[in-house]
Design an enzyme around this catalytic site. Structure first.
Site, PDB file in Angstrom:
ATOM      1  CE  LYS A 190      -3.703   1.969   2.896  1.00  0.00           C
ATOM      2  NZ  LYS A 190      -4.546   1.722   4.097  1.00  0.00           N
ATOM      3  CB  SER A 250      -7.127   4.268   3.378  1.00  0.00           C
ATOM      4  OG  SER A 250      -6.426   3.560   4.382  1.00  0.00           O
ATOM      5  CB  SER A 255      -8.111   1.563   6.307  1.00  0.00           C
ATOM      6  OG  SER A 255      -8.577   2.865   6.525  1.00  0.00           O
TER       7      SER A 255
END
Length: 483
Positions: A76, A154, A178
């Site tokens: 990520k 996210s 997230s």
């Protein structure tokens, strides 16, 4: 059939097994993943930074002989820096100035020592501050199940990449849901470990202890093995949860004891309605758990529905965003202009700048009291709590851009951030779907340090209601779009 297609449906454990048996080489696995990314990612926009040449060089070299030797993975663009690689955090400003990481995180090191080959980085909302992955810096990531829908945030790029079969596993972070929210939207298993289980070294947690590293996977065995490789204390870590009785891979293979499980099934949370389809999936999940021999009852910590929670949570975390803006200005060497950050970031910054040191201290006291009120429910004899992950399925892209989008991005957090506040482990299990086929996860929460119970129950659910063969219709969709 090409290796790219043959391996697209295999989890990380299976792909590692092919390498160990000599049936494929690490280079072939990496080439296959690159082929899938180049073919499918233009449709979903999950992979925003690519290091394909370096990955191929690493795959052909002396990889560490770890449990995932040769298996491709994506990191990520938030939370796992890699020295010399871009680190943009979904920010147009950091992208423009070409920000790069100065050192590896402890988790990045653990991932590489396990033999994984990092292919690149996945898309995130700016600074991870909203429940959808639509940053101005890189554009929206599209849900493989419905290209007009959000992947959540996210870790939205990570979830889309795994759901589409680009890679079998991807790293994520969870500061308010997230990992779990994108897992629910994209039909994956998403485990948020106990606070401190995976070290954040060499950095600290700038979000008041709410941020936890983890992974998005298609199988329980991958989730357990990934937690094994990632877990562990690093000198200076502020939080050190109790160690498991054995490896998580071993524990996940054991049947759990008869569990006492509470069910949180309510029509609304502080005025935000919970869709009936979501409630139906939650009840069906509870019934399935009961059919496996566990005791399920309508019960939950009353503190979870505290009307004061979201306000306190915003006030507690927002000074971290204000501090982030100061870091941005140091990197840029000048003040950040209004158009150099998105409205969500400015909104959070504004809240943080209004919080005095005294208010912040009172909010920390409130957090500690809230944590004790929630944790006492588990201490009272319950093992797990079951609830929805979110009050509705994946919304359409642009859902948070509407006039009330800023407020909505917080109000939607009915069930997940509470357990970032308490530090408890929680997971989203892909057990249901809407009538139109959008995935819906079941949220399961354990007491502090009890990831073993989550993995054991997830393994039972995986066997009773297998999800491995459920695939989004991305291949056909991509063909139609390119025709």
């Amino acid at each position: 059939m090409s290796i790219a297609r043959e391996t697209a449906g295999l989890d990380a454990t299976a792909q590692a097994g092919l390498v160990r048996s000599g049936e494929v080489t690490p280079t072939e696995l990496v080439e296959a993943a690159i082929e899938r990314i180049e073919s499918l990612d233009p449709t979903i926009n999950a992979v925003i930074q690519r290091r394909f040449e370096r990955a191929l060089d690493e795959a052909a070299g002396p990889l560490p002989d770890g449990p995932f030797r040769g298996v491709p993975i994506l990191l990520k663009d938030l939370g796992t820096p890699m020295a010399g690689e871009p680190s943009h955090l979904g920010s147009e400003l950091l992208k423009r100035i070409g920000n790069v990481a100065k050192e590896d995180s402890a988790l990045t090191t653990s991932i590489r020592e396990a033999g994984f080959v990092v292919l690149g980085r996945t898309n995130v909302p700016e600074f991870g501050l909203v429940c959808t992955t639509e940053p101005a810096a890189y554009g929206p990531t599209r849900n493989p199940w419905d290209l007009d829908r959000s992947t959540g945030g996210s870790s939205g790029g990570a979830a889309a990449a795994v759901a589409a079969g680009l890679v079998p596993i991807a790293q994520g972070t969870d500061g308010g849901g997230s990992i779990r929210m994108p897992a629910s939207h994209c039909g994956l298993l998403g485990l948020k470990p106990t606070r401190g289980r995976i070290s954040l070294a060499p950095a600290g947690d700038g979000m008041e202890g709410h941020t936890t590293n983890g992974f998005l996977t298609t199988s329980v065995r991958d989730a357990a093995a990934a937690l094994d490789l990632a877990a562990g204390y690093r000198p200076g870590d502020a939080f050190v949860p109790p160690p498991p009785a054995a490896s998580y891979a071993e524990l996940a293979g054991q049947a759990p004891p008869r569990l006492r499980v509470g069910l949180l099934d309510v029509p609304e949370v502080n005025g935000y309605p919970v869709d009936e389809e979501v409630r139906a999936v939650t009840r069906a999940g509870a019934q399935l758990i009961a059919s496996l021999g566990h005791e399920v009852e309508d019960a939950y910590p009353q503190a979870l529905l505290d009307a004061e929670y979201l306000r306190r949570w915003q006030e507690l975390l927002s000074p971290s965003v204000s501090a982030l803006f100061e870091d941005l200005e140091r990197l840029a060497g000048r003040p950040v202009a209004r158009d150099e950050a998105e409205e969500m970031a400015w909104w959070w910054r504004g809240i943080g700048e209004r919080i005095t040191a005294t208010q912040h201290r009172h909010n920390q006291d409130w957090r500690d009291d809230f944590t004790r009120r929630v944790a006492s429910w588990w201490a009272g004899g319950f093992d797990l709590l079951v609830s929805p992950v979110l009050p509705h399925a994946a919304p359409r892209l642009g859902f948070f851009d509407q006039p009330d989008g800023l407020r909505r991005s917080v109000d939607i957090l009915c069930f997940t951030p509470q357990f970032n506040t308490t530090g408890q482990p929680a997971m989203s299990v892909p057990l249901g779907a809407t009538a139109t086929g959008l995935p819906l996860g079941l949220h399961v929460v354990a007491a502090h340090g009890r990831e073993d119970l989550l993995l054991q129950l997830a393994a039972q659910l995986e066997q009773a209601a297998p999800w491995a063969d459920r695939r989004p219709p991305l291949h056909a969709t991509a063909e139609r779009m390119s025709a």
